[in-house]
Design a protein around this motif. Sequence first.
Motif, PDB file in Angstrom:
ATOM      1  N   LEU A  21       1.438   1.123  -1.641  1.00 32.05           N
ATOM      2  CA  LEU A  21       0.069   1.389  -2.072  1.00 32.05           C
ATOM      3  C   LEU A  21      -0.594   2.167  -1.332  1.00 32.05           C
ATOM      4  CD1 LEU A  21      -0.719  -2.360  -3.288  1.00 32.05           C
ATOM      5  CD2 LEU A  21       0.218  -0.621  -4.463  1.00 32.05           C
ATOM      6  N   PRO A  22      -1.341   3.323  -1.732  1.00 27.16           N
ATOM      7  CA  PRO A  22      -2.060   4.218  -0.923  1.00 27.16           C
ATOM      8  C   PRO A  22      -3.434   3.357  -0.402  1.00 27.16           C
ATOM      9  CG  PRO A  22      -2.370   5.032  -3.129  1.00 27.16           C
ATOM     10  CD  PRO A  22      -1.274   3.661  -3.211  1.00 27.16           C
ATOM     11  N   LEU A  23      -3.837   3.480   0.615  1.00 28.32           N
ATOM     12  CA  LEU A  23      -5.042   2.895   1.281  1.00 28.32           C
ATOM     13  C   LEU A  23      -6.088   3.478   0.788  1.00 28.32           C
ATOM     14  CD1 LEU A  23      -4.650   1.834   4.862  1.00 28.32           C
ATOM     15  CD2 LEU A  23      -5.303   0.180   2.915  1.00 28.32           C
ATOM     16  N   LYS A  24      -6.264   4.878   0.567  1.00 33.49           N
ATOM     17  CA  LYS A  24      -7.229   5.473   0.125  1.00 33.49           C
ATOM     18  C   LYS A  24      -8.471   5.637   0.960  1.00 33.49           C
ATOM     19  CE  LYS A  24      -6.183   5.202  -4.814  1.00 33.49           C
ATOM     20  NZ  LYS A  24      -5.687   6.627  -5.027  1.00 33.49           N
ATOM     21  N   GLY A  25      -8.223   5.742   2.291  1.00 36.31           N
ATOM     22  CA  GLY A  25      -9.206   5.770   3.405  1.00 36.31           C
ATOM     23  C   GLY A  25      -9.914   4.456   3.668  1.00 36.31           C
ATOM     24  N   THR A  26      -9.362   3.266   3.301  1.00 31.56           N
ATOM     25  CA  THR A  26      -9.922   1.881   3.420  1.00 31.56           C
ATOM     26  C   THR A  26      -9.303   1.475   4.900  1.00 31.56           C
ATOM     27  OG1 THR A  26     -10.141   1.440   1.187  1.00 31.56           O
ATOM     28  CG2 THR A  26     -10.482  -0.381   2.831  1.00 31.56           C
ATOM     29  N   LYS A  27      -9.954   0.865   5.486  1.00 29.83           N
ATOM     30  CA  LYS A  27      -9.661   0.350   6.819  1.00 29.83           C
ATOM     31  C   LYS A  27      -8.700  -0.725   6.533  1.00 29.83           C
ATOM     32  CE  LYS A  27     -13.662   1.454   9.672  1.00 29.83           C
ATOM     33  NZ  LYS A  27     -14.446   1.146  10.570  1.00 29.83           N
ATOM     34  N   ALA A  28      -7.606  -1.182   7.354  1.00 28.46           N
ATOM     35  CA  ALA A  28      -6.669  -2.000   7.346  1.00 28.46           C
ATOM     36  C   ALA A  28      -7.214  -3.497   7.372  1.00 28.46           C
ATOM     37  CB  ALA A  28      -5.587  -1.917   8.268  1.00 28.46           C
ATOM     38  N   ASN A  29      -8.213  -3.705   8.255  1.00 23.32           N
ATOM     39  CA  ASN A  29      -8.647  -5.039   8.237  1.00 23.32           C
ATOM     40  C   ASN A  29      -9.597  -5.354   6.923  1.00 23.32           C
ATOM     41  OD1 ASN A  29     -10.766  -3.194   8.637  1.00 23.32           O
ATOM     42  ND2 ASN A  29     -11.501  -4.098  10.656  1.00 23.32           N
ATOM     43  N   PRO A  46     -13.280  -0.816  -3.233  1.00 25.92           N
ATOM     44  CA  PRO A  46     -13.405  -0.864  -4.724  1.00 25.92           C
ATOM     45  C   PRO A  46     -12.031  -0.955  -5.386  1.00 25.92           C
ATOM     46  CG  PRO A  46     -13.877   1.265  -4.644  1.00 25.92           C
ATOM     47  CD  PRO A  46     -13.400   0.791  -2.988  1.00 25.92           C
ATOM     48  N   PHE A  47     -10.889  -0.857  -4.846  1.00 25.98           N
ATOM     49  CA  PHE A  47      -9.486  -0.884  -5.433  1.00 25.98           C
ATOM     50  C   PHE A  47      -8.817  -2.249  -5.647  1.00 25.98           C
ATOM     51  CE2 PHE A  47     -10.400   2.970  -2.753  1.00 25.98           C
ATOM     52  CZ  PHE A  47     -10.554   4.092  -3.985  1.00 25.98           C
ATOM     53  N   LEU A  48      -8.095  -2.295  -6.425  1.00 26.93           N
ATOM     54  CA  LEU A  48      -7.403  -3.553  -6.561  1.00 26.93           C
ATOM     55  C   LEU A  48      -6.061  -3.179  -7.393  1.00 26.93           C
ATOM     56  CD1 LEU A  48      -7.220  -6.734  -6.984  1.00 26.93           C
ATOM     57  CD2 LEU A  48      -8.368  -6.353  -9.359  1.00 26.93           C
ATOM     58  N   PHE A  49      -5.229  -4.160  -6.615  1.00 28.73           N
ATOM     59  CA  PHE A  49      -3.680  -3.960  -7.587  1.00 28.73           C
ATOM     60  C   PHE A  49      -3.238  -5.349  -7.554  1.00 28.73           C
ATOM     61  CE2 PHE A  49       0.855  -4.382  -6.788  1.00 28.73           C
ATOM     62  CZ  PHE A  49       1.446  -3.511  -7.646  1.00 28.73           C
ATOM     63  N   GLU A  50      -2.710  -5.874  -8.819  1.00 31.41           N
ATOM     64  CA  GLU A  50      -2.076  -6.963  -9.085  1.00 31.41           C
ATOM     65  C   GLU A  50      -0.693  -6.831  -9.932  1.00 31.41           C
ATOM     66  OE1 GLU A  50      -4.564  -9.790 -11.178  1.00 31.41           O
ATOM     67  OE2 GLU A  50      -5.103  -8.242 -12.697  1.00 31.41           O
ATOM     68  N   CYS A  51       0.140  -7.783  -9.767  1.00 33.43           N
ATOM     69  CA  CYS A  51       1.317  -7.689 -10.317  1.00 33.43           C
ATOM     70  C   CYS A  51       1.984  -9.017 -10.557  1.00 33.43           C
ATOM     71  CB  CYS A  51       2.504  -6.814  -9.584  1.00 33.43           C
ATOM     72  SG  CYS A  51       3.856  -6.816 -10.213  1.00 33.43           S
ATOM     73  N   TRP A  52       2.434  -9.112 -11.924  1.00 37.40           N
ATOM     74  CA  TRP A  52       3.342 -10.449 -12.224  1.00 37.40           C
ATOM     75  C   TRP A  52       4.375 -10.101 -12.485  1.00 37.40           C
ATOM     76  CZ3 TRP A  52       2.306 -13.118 -17.661  1.00 37.40           C
ATOM     77  CH2 TRP A  52       3.117 -14.240 -17.746  1.00 37.40           C
ATOM     78  N   PHE A  53       5.472 -10.665 -11.496  1.00 38.69           N
ATOM     79  CA  PHE A  53       6.541 -10.027 -11.561  1.00 38.69           C
ATOM     80  C   PHE A  53       7.675 -10.306 -12.539  1.00 38.69           C
ATOM     81  CE2 PHE A  53       5.451 -10.409  -6.655  1.00 38.69           C
ATOM     82  CZ  PHE A  53       5.486  -9.201  -6.454  1.00 38.69           C
ATOM     83  N   VAL A  66       1.348  -2.091   7.364  1.00 36.95           N
ATOM     84  CA  VAL A  66       0.047  -1.237   6.870  1.00 36.95           C
ATOM     85  C   VAL A  66       0.166   0.017   7.993  1.00 36.95           C
ATOM     86  CG1 VAL A  66      -2.370  -0.841   6.851  1.00 36.95           C
ATOM     87  CG2 VAL A  66      -1.452  -2.871   6.101  1.00 36.95           C
ATOM     88  N   LYS A  67       0.556   1.254   7.427  1.00 38.51           N
ATOM     89  CA  LYS A  67       0.934   2.313   8.666  1.00 38.51           C
ATOM     90  C   LYS A  67       0.944   3.523   7.815  1.00 38.51           C
ATOM     91  CE  LYS A  67       4.663   3.612  11.621  1.00 38.51           C
ATOM     92  NZ  LYS A  67       5.950   3.448  12.116  1.00 38.51           N
ATOM     93  N   ASN A  68       0.021   4.627   8.388  1.00 40.39           N
ATOM     94  CA  ASN A  68       0.108   5.850   8.060  1.00 40.39           C
ATOM     95  C   ASN A  68      -0.475   5.922   6.672  1.00 40.39           C
ATOM     96  OD1 ASN A  68       1.283   6.688  10.559  1.00 40.39           O
ATOM     97  ND2 ASN A  68       3.332   6.478   9.280  1.00 40.39           N
ATOM     98  N   GLY A  69      -1.628   5.051   6.499  1.00 36.61           N
ATOM     99  CA  GLY A  69      -2.356   5.053   5.195  1.00 36.61           C
ATOM    100  C   GLY A  69      -1.681   4.439   3.948  1.00 36.61           C
ATOM    101  N   ILE A  70      -0.642   3.556   4.229  1.00 39.45           N
ATOM    102  CA  ILE A  70       0.105   3.112   3.186  1.00 39.45           C
ATOM    103  C   ILE A  70       0.430   1.607   3.349  1.00 39.45           C
ATOM    104  CG2 ILE A  70       2.530   3.067   1.989  1.00 39.45           C
ATOM    105  CD1 ILE A  70       0.834   5.468   1.541  1.00 39.45           C
ATOM    106  N   ILE A  71       0.099   0.445   2.610  1.00 38.92           N
ATOM    107  CA  ILE A  71       0.498  -0.628   2.545  1.00 38.92           C
ATOM    108  C   ILE A  71       1.800  -0.789   1.848  1.00 38.92           C
ATOM    109  CG2 ILE A  71      -0.367  -3.016   1.844  1.00 38.92           C
ATOM    110  CD1 ILE A  71      -2.997  -1.813   1.458  1.00 38.92           C
ATOM    111  N   SER A  72       2.796  -1.438   2.730  1.00 41.88           N
ATOM    112  CA  SER A  72       4.097  -1.630   2.251  1.00 41.88           C
ATOM    113  C   SER A  72       4.428  -2.923   1.894  1.00 41.88           C
ATOM    114  CB  SER A  72       4.938  -0.983   2.987  1.00 41.88           C
ATOM    115  OG  SER A  72       6.442  -1.264   2.820  1.00 41.88           O
TER     116      SER A  72
END
Length: 292
Positions: A21-29, A46-53, A66-72
């Motif tokens: 997921l892209p962080l879009k400039g949001t701090k990791a904390n 204001p971003f949200l991601f949800e998934c029902w597997f 969380v690294k290089n602006g990406i949440i893995s």
Amino acid sequence: MPIIIKDFTWTQSESKISINLPLKGTKANNVDILNSREYVKVSYPPFLFECWFYEMIDDESSVVVVKNGIISLQFSKAEDSAWPNLFHKDFENKELLKLVREEAIKYAGQKAERLTKEKNDLKEANKKLALKEQMKLEESERNRIESLKENERKKATQEIESFKKSHKTVQVEKEQPYLEKVKNDSTAVKTMEENRKEIFEESNLKSDEKNISDLPGPRSSGSIQIRFTPRVFPTPSRESQDQLEREWLEKQTEARKISELPDDLNDLSPNELNLDLLKEKARKLSSCNRSL
């Protein structure tokens, strides 16, 4: 209203699944993640991601990087198989998704309580283990110190006993000639005393016979005259009562003097013969005359 993240990517293998997921400039904390065995929600306002597997996952082995602006997000599948899609077939059903979300929240709370309890239990167990190890160390140190003390005590006792034996042997060797001399001297003295005793017994026997004939006769008897100091009171004299007895005798003497007044004063009353009352009247009369 939150902005739903749609520009994410995901990959899978037979046993694992990865979501980026892209962080879009949001701090990791500021990232908040909630997941269960069938649901995951990532929120960083204001971003949200949800998934029902599509199928169940093993949430215990979940990894978040969380690294290089990406949440893995990396998850292990509950069963090894290829998923045709990331989302469950009923993901678009809002009512079912709401129930899954509530179950995930409940599951996450129970998991947090369980992890907290396990953490506290582990901490308590580690504390008890550390205390037990500390007690073992202290016990070992006490035993070592006691062993050292006991060895030193035995060593000192052996040295004292050895010194006593050697000193006693030297002392006996030194005293042996003296003891023999004393023994010989005591034998000589004993013989001398026996001879002297025989001589004195013979002389005492002769002197006793002589003294019996020279004893004077019995003394003549006599008598001793004893006189006691005259005393008015029948009780024995006591120092504590001496002052009271003296005052009483003086009063008796004064009373006898009054009773022996001349004939011309016999008609006076006792108050008129009381010297204290007469002195008081004279003092009052003198003060009245001065005031006039």
